[in-house]
Design an enzyme around this catalytic site. Structure first.
Site, mmCIF file in Angstrom:
data_model
loop_
_atom_site.group_PDB
_atom_site.id
_atom_site.type_symbol
_atom_site.label_atom_id
_atom_site.label_comp_id
_atom_site.label_asym_id
_atom_site.label_seq_id
_atom_site.Cartn_x
_atom_site.Cartn_y
_atom_site.Cartn_z
ATOM 1 N N GLU A 37 -71.636 96.987 6.540
ATOM 2 C CA GLU A 37 -71.813 97.750 5.300
ATOM 3 C C GLU A 37 -70.545 97.809 4.518
ATOM 4 O O GLU A 37 -69.842 98.731 4.898
ATOM 5 C CB GLU A 37 -72.505 99.434 5.776
ATOM 6 C CG GLU A 37 -73.695 99.022 6.524
ATOM 7 C CD GLU A 37 -74.386 100.653 6.502
ATOM 8 O OE1 GLU A 37 -75.441 100.464 6.092
ATOM 9 O OE2 GLU A 37 -73.727 101.658 6.907
ATOM 10 N N LYS A 87 -79.751 109.657 6.609
ATOM 11 C CA LYS A 87 -78.470 110.429 6.409
ATOM 12 C C LYS A 87 -79.018 112.071 6.374
ATOM 13 O O LYS A 87 -80.034 112.500 7.089
ATOM 14 C CB LYS A 87 -77.740 110.292 5.227
ATOM 15 C CG LYS A 87 -77.677 108.406 5.299
ATOM 16 C CD LYS A 87 -76.543 108.163 3.984
ATOM 17 C CE LYS A 87 -76.414 106.630 4.323
ATOM 18 N NZ LYS A 87 -75.613 105.800 3.160
ATOM 19 N N HIS A 96 -70.687 104.631 11.499
ATOM 20 C CA HIS A 96 -71.108 104.598 10.068
ATOM 21 C C HIS A 96 -69.572 104.949 9.234
ATOM 22 O O HIS A 96 -68.980 105.886 9.614
ATOM 23 C CB HIS A 96 -72.288 105.580 9.627
ATOM 24 C CG HIS A 96 -72.829 105.362 8.460
ATOM 25 N ND1 HIS A 96 -72.079 105.902 7.076
ATOM 26 C CD2 HIS A 96 -73.852 104.625 8.046
ATOM 27 C CE1 HIS A 96 -72.870 105.289 6.132
ATOM 28 N NE2 HIS A 96 -73.629 104.368 6.680
ATOM 29 N N SER A 118 -77.100 99.374 -0.731
ATOM 30 C CA SER A 118 -77.760 99.406 -1.842
ATOM 31 C C SER A 118 -78.820 98.451 -1.853
ATOM 32 O O SER A 118 -79.323 97.593 -2.586
ATOM 33 C CB SER A 118 -76.995 99.082 -3.058
ATOM 34 O OG SER A 118 -76.166 100.362 -3.489
ATOM 35 N N GLU A 155 -69.339 106.769 6.607
ATOM 36 C CA GLU A 155 -69.368 108.064 6.239
ATOM 37 C C GLU A 155 -68.717 109.020 7.473
ATOM 38 O O GLU A 155 -67.899 110.065 7.097
ATOM 39 C CB GLU A 155 -70.612 108.726 5.770
ATOM 40 C CG GLU A 155 -70.988 107.983 4.491
ATOM 41 C CD GLU A 155 -72.585 107.927 3.964
ATOM 42 O OE1 GLU A 155 -73.298 108.381 4.763
ATOM 43 O OE2 GLU A 155 -72.792 107.160 3.439
ATOM 44 N N GLY A 172 -74.769 103.122 -1.451
ATOM 45 C CA GLY A 172 -75.263 104.313 -2.279
ATOM 46 C C GLY A 172 -74.737 104.311 -3.785
ATOM 47 O O GLY A 172 -74.652 105.090 -4.659
ATOM 48 N N ASN A 217 -81.562 104.523 7.692
ATOM 49 C CA ASN A 217 -80.815 105.617 7.778
ATOM 50 C C ASN A 217 -80.904 106.830 7.176
ATOM 51 O O ASN A 217 -80.434 106.779 5.486
ATOM 52 C CB ASN A 217 -79.223 105.068 7.707
ATOM 53 C CG ASN A 217 -78.173 106.197 8.001
ATOM 54 O OD1 ASN A 217 -78.671 107.266 8.295
ATOM 55 N ND2 ASN A 217 -76.992 105.967 7.649
HETATM 56 P P1 13P Z 1 -77.588 102.945 0.765
HETATM 57 O O1 13P Z 1 -78.763 101.946 1.120
HETATM 58 O O2 13P Z 1 -78.037 104.220 0.236
HETATM 59 O O3 13P Z 1 -76.475 102.055 -0.243
HETATM 60 O O4 13P Z 1 -76.869 103.343 2.206
HETATM 61 C C1 13P Z 1 -76.707 102.231 2.905
HETATM 62 C C2 13P Z 1 -76.332 102.940 4.176
HETATM 63 O O5 13P Z 1 -75.040 103.313 4.241
HETATM 64 C C3 13P Z 1 -77.248 102.866 5.550
HETATM 65 O O6 13P Z 1 -76.408 103.259 6.785
#
Ligand code: 13P
Length: 250
Positions: free
Chosen positions: A167, A11, A95, A213, A97, A173, A9
């Site tokens: 997640e 982003k 997601h 992560s 976010e 992150g 992903n």
């Molecule tokens: P990270 O791997 O950067 O923690 O992000 C995970 C994520 O949100 C994947 O959709």
């Protein structure tokens, strides 16, 4: 039986040129190995058509979101039919976010899932608790509710088309990964929730990815857990070597 999948992903990262370059690199790297999992990259809308033109069928392509309407006066939105028209086969939905920053509710997500399925896109549907819910012990219930609210109106046949991604928001992150045991506990729980509604066969066939992560250094331990079927990778998907390090953890 269910598939193992590693999905990136990206982003809101990479310019078009950078993204096409990264996609080419991943595509080349994948040609050189006998991957033990399906590999997918989910990229910004602006990159989809160009990336579709430079990758082979061995590498799956997805969007990071789609609109909750099919077409019309929704300035700035991108619909499921538009995503599908680029050659993408997957779409990340729900997601954290999107839930957190753009107010996406279960009601909205339910609509998006249906629109995606109508275009034969495979939703990668994300669920997960925030830190407070992890700490106050409600995390299993929170995730159950996310699944029930957004997905349990689906027929068993349609539910069977989904990929789920657990997640934990506190691990996204942050560099703080769930332990393999924490991931396995939740993934087993998710599978039992699915089995309770749709039966054991549907549950056993559902790929449940871990995200948060995930890196080459921790992927193997997490993926070895029986209910973890791969990963949804953020930061580490932006570097070809790191991403391939996770792909080859299988
Ligand atoms: P990270 O791997 O950067 O923690 O992000 C995970 C994520 O949100 C994947 O959709």
């Amino acid at each position: 039986m269910r598939k193992n999948i590693v999905a990136g992903n990206w982003k809101m990262n990479t310019t078009l040129a950078e993204g096409v370059g990264l996609a080419k690199d991943v595509n080349e790297a994948l040609k050189g190995i006998d991957a033990k999992c399906d590999v997918v990259i989910c990229v910004p809308f602006t990159h989809l058509a160009s990336v579709a033109g430079v990758i082979d069928s061995k590498l799956g392509l997805g969007a990071e979101n789609c609109a909750d309407h099919v077409k019309g006066a929704y300035t700035g939105e991108v619909s499921a039919p538009m995503v599908a028209s680029t050659g993408a086969k997957y779409v990340i939905l729900g997601h954290s976010e999107r839930r957190q920053y753009y107010g996406e509710t279960s009601e909205i997500l339910k609509t998006k899932v249906n629109l995606a399925l109508a275009e034969n896109l495979t939703p990668i549907f994300c669920i997960g608790e925030v830190l407070e819910e992890r700490e106050n012990g409600t995390f299993l219930d929170v995730v159950t509710k996310q699944i029930e609210e957004a997905l349990f109106d689906l027929s068993a046949e349609d539910f069977g088309k989904l990929i789920l991604a657990y997640e934990p928001v506190w691990a996204i992150g942050t560099g703080k990964t769930a332990t393999a045991e924490q991931a396995e506990e939740m993934h087993a729980h998710i599978r039992s929730v699915i089995a309770g509604k749709y039966g054991q066969e549907v549950a056993d066939n559902c790929s449940i990815l871990y995200g948060g992560s995930c890196k080459p250094s921790n992927a193997k331990e997490i993926f070895e857990k029986p209910n973890v079927d791969g990963g949804l990778i953020g930061g580490a998907a932006l570097d070809c070597a790191s991403f391939m390090g996770i792909v080859t953890a299988f």
